[in-house]
Design a protein around this motif. Structure first.
Motif: not given
Length: 292
Positions: A7-8, A91-93, A283-286, A290-292
């Motif tokens: 969940a978020w 994953y949250v930026s 890959g899924e989920g990232r 997404a590198h942060s």
């Protein structure tokens, strides 16, 4: 059967994460702390680590965290640890570390307990260091928590502090001619956040190198270049392909992989990293950015 996505996080959690980043950021050391870092040939450097978290296709919870250690300058794998994990954060930026770093810290802890003589002298991370929304990316986070020198090596530009992948940036990339050529990433604040590096003579896309912890930007760039047989540094590449291979083999047995199921050993059969033009699957989920 794939499990439901995490969940978020509520605003309270995001605020807590920001405070934690600010607290740990004060501990970051952005200068050379080891004698080998100040040596032109990195004399004294013998072990370079790479980490990765790969995701199970169609499953937003299951992943494989991997740590590899390579000899330097030979770049041969002398240790690897792959472990299936269950993600507890989405994953949250800007907050990638809270999703991935706990599992990587565990991998370093296992190595220190099992084979302390193989603990890497520096870690290369597929992600950013001080090149980050709040100046504290995943490479900084991992470095501070493990107390190891860390380098952030991202494949795409994180557009923060006025940095943009615009026509001017692309022209600078075009002017990178030879392997090892680079240019500084200067934010709107005037701060040098990292370097764009042409890591291999045949590479058309740069890497974005930034300080994670206990190393200077100059040494980080030289080390990244020295670890590249192709575009991606060998420690990062080996961690990635071995984690993906572990997922494929683990999911090939009856029943789902159990969190905590791991493989840890000194030497594994050779695996070849892809050359320029052979794109790595995402890959899924990232997300790809997404590198942060």
């Amino acid at each position: 059967m794939a499990r439901e996505a995490v969940a978020w996080p509520p605003e309270e959690t995001l605020s807590l994460w920001k405070r934690e980043q600010a607290r740990l950021k004060a501990l970051v050391v952005d200068r050379d702390t080891e004698a080998w870092q100040r040596d032109a040939a990195f004399s004294g450097l013998q072990r370079v680590g790479g980490v990765d978290v790969s995701f199970v296709k169609g499953d937003s919870v299951s992943a494989c965290a991997s740590l590899v250690v390579l000899s330097y300058p030979e770049l041969e794998v002398v240790y690897e640890d792959c472990c299936m994990v269950s993600l507890t954060a989405p994953y949250v930026s800007g907050f990638l570390a809270f999703r991935e770093v706990p599992f990587l810290v565990d991998a370093v802890r296992r190595l220190r307990e099992k084979e302390p003589r193989l603990v890497p002298q520096v870690l290369l991370v597929d992600g950013n260091g001080v090149l980050h929304h709040r100046g504290f990316g995943v490479a900084c986070h991992l470095g501070v928590l493990t107390d190891l020198p860390c380098v952030g090596v991202a494949k795409k530009l994180l557009q923060v502090d006025g940095l943009e992948n615009d026509a001017q940036h692309k022209e600078k990339i075009r002017l990178l001619r030879a392997g090892g050529d680079s240019f500084p990433l200067i934010g709107g604040s005037g701060t040098v956040l990292g370097m764009a590096l042409k890591s291999h003579k045949h590479s058309s896309k740069p890497l974005y190198v930034s300080v994670g912890h206990k190393i200077s930007l100059e040494a980080a760039v030289r080390l990244t270049r020295g670890c590249c047989r192709f575009r991606i540094p060998e420690p990062v590449c080996q961690a990635d392909i071995r984690s993906r291979d572990y997922i494929r083999r683990t999911l090939g047995v009856p029943g789902p992989p159990a969190p905590g199921q791991e493989r840890s050993q000194k030497v594994q059969r050779p695996k070849v990293c892809p050359q320029e033009g052979a794109e790595e699957p995402e890959g899924e989920g990232r997300p790809p950015e997404a590198h942060s």
